[in-house]
Scaffold this active site. Structure first.
Site, PDB file in Angstrom:
ATOM      1  N   CYS A   1       0.838  -1.206   0.000  1.00  0.00           N
ATOM      2  CA  CYS A   1       0.000   0.000   0.000  1.00  0.00           C
ATOM      3  C   CYS A   1       0.870   1.252   0.000  1.00  0.00           C
ATOM      4  CB  CYS A   1      -0.923   0.022   1.216  1.00  0.00           C
ATOM      5  SG  CYS A   1      -2.334  -1.076   1.021  1.00  0.00           S
ATOM      6  N   HIS A   2       1.810   1.338   0.948  1.00  0.00           N
ATOM      7  CA  HIS A   2       2.596   2.566   1.044  1.00  0.00           C
ATOM      8  C   HIS A   2       4.090   2.299   1.182  1.00  0.00           C
ATOM      9  CE1 HIS A   2      -1.507   3.413   2.580  1.00  0.00           C
ATOM     10  NE2 HIS A   2      -1.410   4.404   1.699  1.00  0.00           N
ATOM     11  N   GLY A   3       4.515   1.035   1.006  1.00  0.00           N
ATOM     12  CA  GLY A   3       5.936   0.731   0.922  1.00  0.00           C
ATOM     13  C   GLY A   3       6.674   0.519   2.232  1.00  0.00           C
TER      14      GLY A   3
END
Lengths: 170, 413, 214
Positions: free
Chosen positions: A132-134
């Site tokens: 999703c956001h690393g």
């Protein structure tokens, strides 16, 4: 209309008025309790608080995802190498010793929910990566790269037998 | 600070003037008895039903395979689910009790008479909506009574001319009461209360146009009106306290008194229980339905028995103020009517035998007669009362009303 | 007018308690205390569980009543703690033996006219007829064999023992149908007490405010 002092009579908010208001107010406040608590998880959901995992046949390096209270829990049988890596470091953004996060060095049990926005990270590279956001986590489930700021949570668990894991408070 | 905020709002929305005009300074007759509490009580019960209903809907499942079990889930597992459910099921009965008393007061004191016809008619509309909501809500637990009650009542629409059978199928969405019926009843059971809230607004607007009636039966002079707040806010609150004691007494100590045992058995479309009865508030009307040997006739009679109330303003020709208070014959008629309702209620409850059918038929005829004789009796009674000489206080009431009318006319010019 | 409306309300209530009274039911005082309910669980497991299911009661709920898990495990067999209490007889076996399935019992105490009294009277109504065939006064069409052995008990002491057992079973089934009953009475007492205080205050306030009018 009989317009007497009754209306403008704010000064006569005497003791009785105050007591009645407080008693009534307490009642109304208390009445909200059943309504609000009715939205909490019901007793039958709380009764399902534990999940049993059969560990037979899990090779080193093998991971299983099991549901506990509806959430994914990662059960990873760590290889010698992974254990070495995990013990060697203190983690990244929330440093913590690996020993504090496992009960048996071979078995890592963490809740597979990214502590950033709740996505499920994938096992890849040297640990987990959340797509999703690393955010990245190591083989101890400790966050090594943001945006997440906290390590993967360790659920309460115990081994009921050598190859039987019980997740949740018994 | 709050002054400024109020000013800001008042320039955009008539908040202060609304509160003054319709709440705090709203002129209310000082001689209202406690029988006048039941209107505001009905409003409170409506709020209670909507609140408990919304929270129940968060746990309820409208599906024939799950609905009975979801009620058990609410009763056993949901935190305070049993409280919400018992409050809701008891609240339905409380609602009808309060509304019936509200209506009985209106009938007794002649509050339906000019200029309050529209107030009475909007009230009748609300009664029909309430009956519909209660009936659909009763299907939701999907017990034996729920199922067979809904089956029988939807079958009433077979009496529709020409397309009766199609109407029944259309209402159910299936050939029998089934999953489709349950789901749509749930949707409507959730919707109708909000329609009722809208209807209540209209009812209140009509009320505030003509103002409350009062036991004397005439519009009081200004000096006999007092501001709603604090006199009636406190009186209504006190009445509410008494009501809540009765309500919680039933909801927490005898909640199963009004739940038929058969409704604790899941619906079984293959077997009708030996004795099916509607909820107590439908019993008199149900008795009228059963008293007519012909199906269409029975349905028409039952529909008429509810709708007839709306005709009271047209049927009652008397000009004597005060309703039953100063009209001895009307008073006797009122009590006979109440007794007749009780008899019908009893007949509606017991399983039909030859004897109860005859009693039910007599009581049904008496029911309709007590409406149809009103025009004749009311005019005859007025003549007789005037001939005999009205009591002094009634004469005074009539005189003061005429005086007020005259003053208003001259004031208007 | 007041009186008449009261009678209206009362008649509505009393007319509903007018149950089907072909058979005289014995009225009992149900012991809702925890020990009675627990004795009822044991009696149920001895005499009813072999055929009857409690669909809405889970083994977990028995632990909640205060049984220890080892004890519950004996009844539970291979089921998990959050499984419903299943009767031990398979459905086809029941169909073969009785021609119908034994009803599930978790709501039985609320699903018959007479409720608890019905259950007790039914359990106690078995008799052995002159022809040696067992019958039941309360529910003659019953397919259930006499579960507590009342039809063959002759000694007063033995009958009293069976009666006590039947009462315990009713205590348990009453709890099973309405597990929050005691909590409800407790909350009800608090709420009514509170409302009495509040209403009294409001009454005094009402008197006082209306006194200003004179």
């Amino acid at each position: 209309m009989a317009h007497d002092e009754a209306l403008g009579n704010v000064g006569r908010r005497d003791f009785l008025f105050k007591v009645t208001t407080v008693v009534g107010g307490v009642g109304v406040a208390a009445a909200t309790v059943p309504f609000i608590t009715s939205m909490n998880p019901s007793a039958d959901l709380l009764a399902k608080a534990t999940t049993e995992v059969d560990l037979v046949g899990m090779e080193p390096g093998h991971m299983r995802t099991v549901a506990w209270q509806g959430k994914p829990v990662f059960v990873l049988r760590r290889t010698e190498e992974q254990i070495k890596l995990a013990v060697a470091s203190k983690g990244g953004l929330e440093p913590m010793a690996d020993q504090q996060r496992v009960k048996q060095a071979e078995w890592l049990v963490v809740i597979g929910v990214c502590t950033h926005m709740g996505c499920v990270p994938n096992l890849e590279g040297e640990g987990w990566t959340c797509h999703c956001h690393g955010s990245q986590y190591d083989y101890s489930g400790r966050v090594v790269r943001g945006p997440a700021g906290k390590n993967l949570e360790v659920p309460p668990y115990h081994f009921s037998a050598a190859d039987k894991l019980v997740i949740g408070e018994a | 600070m709050s002054n400024k905020v109020m000013q800001w709002i008042d320039r955009r929305f008539p908040l202060t003037s609304f509160v003054q005009h319709d709440l705090s300074e709203y002129p209310t007759p000082r001689n209202l008895s406690y029988w006048w509490n039941f209107g505001s009580l009905a409003g409170i019960v409506l709020v209670l039903q909507v609140l408990t209903g919304i929270f129940l809907a968060m746990h309820y499942k409208a599906d024939v395979n799950m609905s009975f079990a979801s009620i058990q889930h609410i009763m056993r597992d949901v935190n305070y689910g049993w409280l919400l459910r018992y409050m809701h099921s008891t609240g339905a009965s409380a609602f009808f009790l309060v509304i019936f008393i509200h209506m009985a007061r209106t009938l007794y004191y002649g509050s339906y008479r000019a200029p309050r016809e529209l107030l009475w008619w909007t009230g009748q509309g609300l009664l029909l909506l309430l009956m519909g909501t209660a009936f659909m809500g009763y299907l939701l637990p999907w017990g034996q009574m729920s199922f067979w009650g809904a089956t029988v009542i939807t079958n009433l629409f077979r009496a529709t001319p020409f397309i009766g059978d199609q109407v029944v199928v259309w209402l159910r969405g299936d050939y029998t009461v089934g999953d489709e019926t349950l789901t749509r009843f749930f949707a409507l059971h959730y919707l109708l209360p909000f329609v009722i809230i809208g209807g209540v607004m209209i009812h209140l607007i009509a009320l505030h146009m003509v103002k409350s009636s009062n036991p004397s039966g005439i519009d009081l002079a200004d000096k006999d009106n007092i501001p709603f707040h604090p006199y009636f806010t406190i009186k209504d609150l006190y009445g509410l306290g008494v009501f809540l004691m009765v309500y919680f007494g039933f909801a927490l100590f005898f909640p199963n008194l009004l739940i038929e045992p058969a409704n604790n058995i899941p619906a079984n479309p293959m077997q009708t229980p030996n004795h099916i009865v509607p909820e107590w508030y439908f019993l008199p009307f149900y008795a009228i339905l059963r008293s007519v040997p012909n199906m269409v006739g029975g349905v028409v009679a039952m529909g008429l028995s509810v709708i007839l109330f709306a005709f009271m303003p047209l049927l009652d020709r008397s000009k004597i103020p005060g309703g039953a208070l100063y009209r001895p014959i009307f008073r006797v008629q009122f009590y006979l009517f109440i007794i007749d309702m009780l008899i019908l209620g009893y007949i509606g409850y017991v399983p039909p035998t030859d004897q109860t059918i005859v009693i039910g038929q007599i009581a049904s005829i008496a029911y309709f007669c007590s409406f149809f004789v009103v025009p004749f009796i009311s005019t005859a009674e007025e003549k007789w009362l005037r001939k005999r000489g009205l009591p002094k206080q009634v004469e005074a009431l009539i005189a003061s009303e005429e005086l007020q009318k005259a003053q208003k006319k001259t004031g208007g010019k | 007018m007041k009186k008449h409306l009261l009678t209206l309300a009362l008649c509505c209530v009393t007319s509903l308690s007018f149950a089907n009274e072909e058979v005289k039911l014995e009225k009992i005082q149900v012991d809702t205390s925890n020990p009675a309910v627990k004795r009822g669980v044991e009696a149920f497991m001895d005499s009813c569980h072999s055929c009857h299911t409690l669909k809405y009661i889970k083994y977990q709920d028995l632990v909640g009543l205060g049984f220890d898990k080892a004890k519950v495990k004996e009844w539970q067999g291979d089921w998990t703690l959050d499984a419903p209490v299943m009767g031990m007889m398979p459905d086809d076996g029941a169909m073969a033996a009785f021609g119908k399935l034994p009803p599930e019992l978790s709501l039985m105490a609320r699903a018959r006219d007479g409720g608890n009294n019905y259950l007790y009277s039914y359990l106690m109504a078995y008799y052995t007829g002159a022809d040696g065939v067992t019958g039941n006064h309360v529910f003659p069409a019953s397919k259930m064999p006499d579960p507590l052995g009342i039809s063959s008990a002759t000694e007063p002491a033995q009958r009293a023992e069976i009666a006590a057992k039947a009462k315990d079973i009713v205590s348990f089934l009453n709890w099973a149908a309405d597990p929050h009953e005691l909590e409800r009475y407790k909350l009800g007492t608090y709420i009514l007490g509170y409302l009495f205080v509040l209403t009294s205050l409001l009454f005094v306030m009402k008197k006082r405010i209306w006194a200003r009018l004179n």
